[in-house]
Scaffold this motif. Structure first.
Motif, mmCIF file in Angstrom:
data_model
loop_
_atom_site.group_PDB
_atom_site.id
_atom_site.type_symbol
_atom_site.label_atom_id
_atom_site.label_comp_id
_atom_site.label_asym_id
_atom_site.label_seq_id
_atom_site.Cartn_x
_atom_site.Cartn_y
_atom_site.Cartn_z
ATOM 1 N N ALA A 42 0.876 -1.409 -0.109
ATOM 2 C CA ALA A 42 -0.002 -0.009 0.076
ATOM 3 C C ALA A 42 0.919 1.272 -0.160
ATOM 4 O O ALA A 42 1.849 1.335 0.814
ATOM 5 C CB ALA A 42 -1.028 -0.215 1.226
ATOM 6 N N PHE A 43 0.697 2.209 -0.837
ATOM 7 C CA PHE A 43 1.258 3.312 -0.792
ATOM 8 C C PHE A 43 0.485 4.653 -1.457
ATOM 9 O O PHE A 43 -0.562 4.468 -2.032
ATOM 10 C CB PHE A 43 2.562 3.132 -2.000
ATOM 11 N N VAL A 44 1.000 5.708 -0.998
ATOM 12 C CA VAL A 44 0.515 7.024 -1.078
ATOM 13 C C VAL A 44 0.696 7.711 -2.634
ATOM 14 O O VAL A 44 2.070 7.383 -2.868
ATOM 15 C CB VAL A 44 0.860 8.330 -0.147
ATOM 16 N N ASP A 66 -1.062 12.882 -10.992
ATOM 17 C CA ASP A 66 0.392 13.548 -11.328
ATOM 18 C C ASP A 66 1.027 12.595 -12.074
ATOM 19 O O ASP A 66 1.611 11.406 -11.814
ATOM 20 C CB ASP A 66 1.107 13.666 -9.947
ATOM 21 N N ASP A 67 1.213 12.703 -13.513
ATOM 22 C CA ASP A 67 1.873 11.971 -14.484
ATOM 23 C C ASP A 67 3.258 11.652 -14.212
ATOM 24 O O ASP A 67 3.819 10.607 -14.735
ATOM 25 C CB ASP A 67 1.460 12.556 -15.657
ATOM 26 N N GLY A 68 3.915 12.777 -13.501
ATOM 27 C CA GLY A 68 5.357 12.449 -13.436
ATOM 28 C C GLY A 68 5.776 11.738 -12.252
ATOM 29 O O GLY A 68 6.918 11.662 -11.770
ATOM 30 N N LEU A 69 4.819 11.525 -11.313
ATOM 31 C CA LEU A 69 5.047 10.698 -10.052
ATOM 32 C C LEU A 69 5.168 9.172 -10.523
ATOM 33 O O LEU A 69 4.453 8.695 -10.819
ATOM 34 C CB LEU A 69 3.727 11.024 -9.094
ATOM 35 N N ALA A 70 6.279 8.575 -9.955
ATOM 36 C CA ALA A 70 6.574 7.290 -10.297
ATOM 37 C C ALA A 70 5.872 6.355 -9.599
ATOM 38 O O ALA A 70 5.636 6.687 -8.308
ATOM 39 C CB ALA A 70 8.154 7.024 -10.173
ATOM 40 N N TYR A 71 5.481 5.228 -9.899
ATOM 41 C CA TYR A 71 5.084 3.996 -9.255
ATOM 42 C C TYR A 71 6.088 3.219 -8.611
ATOM 43 O O TYR A 71 7.286 3.481 -9.023
ATOM 44 C CB TYR A 71 4.042 3.234 -10.009
ATOM 45 N N PRO A 72 5.831 2.465 -7.462
ATOM 46 C CA PRO A 72 7.036 1.982 -7.015
ATOM 47 C C PRO A 72 7.057 0.389 -7.709
ATOM 48 O O PRO A 72 7.725 -0.564 -7.070
ATOM 49 C CB PRO A 72 6.451 1.476 -5.661
ATOM 50 N N ALA A 86 -6.098 11.573 -19.411
ATOM 51 C CA ALA A 86 -4.641 11.429 -18.868
ATOM 52 C C ALA A 86 -4.231 10.228 -17.821
ATOM 53 O O ALA A 86 -3.409 9.743 -17.834
ATOM 54 C CB ALA A 86 -3.920 13.029 -18.414
ATOM 55 N N VAL A 87 -5.313 10.290 -17.032
ATOM 56 C CA VAL A 87 -5.059 9.222 -16.009
ATOM 57 C C VAL A 87 -5.381 7.774 -16.565
ATOM 58 O O VAL A 87 -4.594 7.043 -16.271
ATOM 59 C CB VAL A 87 -6.211 9.641 -14.907
ATOM 60 N N VAL A 88 -6.438 7.787 -17.409
ATOM 61 C CA VAL A 88 -6.617 6.558 -18.113
ATOM 62 C C VAL A 88 -5.159 5.937 -18.932
ATOM 63 O O VAL A 88 -4.836 4.950 -18.996
ATOM 64 C CB VAL A 88 -7.831 6.351 -18.905
ATOM 65 N N HIS A 89 -4.903 6.985 -19.731
ATOM 66 C CA HIS A 89 -3.633 6.697 -20.378
ATOM 67 C C HIS A 89 -2.530 6.525 -19.539
ATOM 68 O O HIS A 89 -1.825 5.254 -20.031
ATOM 69 C CB HIS A 89 -3.151 8.096 -21.281
ATOM 70 N N ARG A 90 -2.191 7.022 -18.442
ATOM 71 C CA ARG A 90 -1.063 6.543 -17.604
ATOM 72 C C ARG A 90 -1.547 5.231 -17.034
ATOM 73 O O ARG A 90 -0.523 4.258 -16.932
ATOM 74 C CB ARG A 90 -0.966 7.587 -16.384
ATOM 75 N N LEU A 91 -2.724 4.580 -16.775
ATOM 76 C CA LEU A 91 -2.884 3.420 -16.119
ATOM 77 C C LEU A 91 -2.727 2.338 -17.034
ATOM 78 O O LEU A 91 -2.050 1.411 -16.795
ATOM 79 C CB LEU A 91 -4.171 3.510 -15.625
#
Length: 387
Positions: free
Chosen positions: A243-245, A250-256, A281-286
């Motif tokens: 679980a993470f914040v 924020d498209d520039g924020l990296a996932y773990p 943009a959210v759907v594109h990133r996902l």
């Protein structure tokens, strides 16, 4: 009681239900469905399935929405709700903890794709009550719907359920070095829940996946209080969950974890809380997080849901987008909007339906229409990223 509720009750009590719900006319009900065939029995259950509206009821709902949208929130206030969105949700979870939402034990009924498909899993499910639950999935009216011209070319995985559990993970995890480690790096089946809240989806999923070797669940929320509630839960285990914040806007924020490794993304009652201008943009990133053949599972508020009709004047931010009294926001989707958004992100539409239900308060003798939109979208094996 608003006009929709009143009309609904009157029509039921007078026996004036549409012919499609009368005995012998509606399609054969799938196992577990509750179809209202006798209006005298409306208060015998809390929820009835497949309750399409009459033209009069839909017109009344449209009029109600027009009325509660005439007065808009001032622009300077709208900026505050956008900039401080995470703070409003953080305050929400500080106030309600994990007591507000019920656990989503319906997830496997609607989304059996949450489980990896292999012989061992099938055998386990046949021995459990989920075998009956999965049979209910056949009622979904939008299976195997293909996107129109806005979609990419035909997907080889065109038989409903994806075959992503059979794909070689090393072959499709482009850019992953053998020595690279991250939470869940050794897993063979990975799920991400976006907007996990206090864990009302997390723990029903974990309870199911804990006996399936190689599975791992990621979950994130942009409210730190929500993530802390998940981590402090007695059933939370770092061996099976991370679980993470994270702010998905924020498209520039990296996932773990790297792109292209997820088998399933769960997006349930989350996209509606995001400003409409930022949803695409959210759907594109996902979509970039999914492996080829991976599935994005979506469920959210539908247009003219009772929750939309109940908003008072002065709570409307923009068309079909509202702010609640606690500062959290909600958008109400159409099936067409969902089709366009996910296909524009390069995903193939496998399901896209409007789920109409009649929710009943038996104590108060009140019935109300609930409307949700549900979809399943698959990343093609030969995926071309769209800008």
């Amino acid at each position: 009681m608003n006009v929709i509720w009143r009309n609904c009750i009157c029509r039921l009590r007078q026996g004036k239900v549409p012919h499609r719900y009368q005995s012998g006319v509606h399609p054969v009900a799938p196992l577990g469905s509750r179809i209202l065939t006798d209006p005298a029995k409306v208060f015998e259950h809390n929820m009835w399935d497949h309750m399409q509206w009459s033209k009069e009821e839909e017109a009344a709902a449209r009029k109600k929405v027009e009325e509660n949208s005439t007065t808009r929130v001032a622009p300077e206030e709208q900026v505050k709700f956008e900039n401080d969105a995470n703070k409003y949700w953080d305050t929400f979870y500080q106030t309600h903890k994990n007591k507000f939402f019920k656990d989503r034990n319906w997830l496997l009924r609607e989304f059996p794709e949450i489980l990896p498909v292999d012989q061992n899993t099938k055998e386990k499910m046949e021995e459990s009550s989920w075998d009956q639950v999965r049979s209910n999935f056949s009622r979904m009216q939008g299976t195997e719907t293909h996107c129109r011209k806005s979609c990419v070319s035909s997907d080889p995985l065109s038989k409903g359920r994806s075959n992503f559990s059979n794909l070689n993970s090393e072959e499709h995890n482009t850019g992953l070095g053998k020595t690279e480690h991250f939470p869940g790096s050794n897993a063979t089946f990975r799920i991400l829940e976006v907007g996990c809240g206090a864990g009302n989806s997390v723990f029903p999923i974990l309870n199911t996946l804990q006996n399936i070797p190689g599975s791992f669940l990621y979950c994130c929320d942009f409210a730190p209080e929500a993530v802390e509630l998940v981590k402090s839960h007695a059933s939370y285990s770092e061996a099976h969950c991370s679980a993470f914040v994270h702010d998905v806007c924020d498209d520039g924020l990296a996932y773990p974890f790297p792109d292209g490794i997820l088998d399933v993304i769960l997006l349930v009652f989350v996209l509606s809380s995001i400003h409409p201008d930022r949803m695409q943009a959210v759907v594109h990133r996902l979509s970039r997080l999914l492996k080829p053949g991976g599935m994005l599972l979506f469920r959210d508020h539908g247009r003219y849901d009772n929750a939309q009709l109940r908003f008072k004047k002065g709570r409307c931010l923009s068309e079909n987008f509202y702010v609640r009294g606690d500062g959290t926001r909600a958008y109400f989707f159409t099936k067409g909007e969902i089709h366009h958004m996910f296909c524009e992100a390069g995903l193939h539409e496998k399901q896209n339906l409007v789920d109409h239900r009649l929710q009943v308060n038996r104590k108060k003798q009140v019935a109300m229409h609930r409307v949700w939109v549900q979809g399943k979208f698959q990343k093609p094996l030969h995926w071309t990223q769209r800008s």
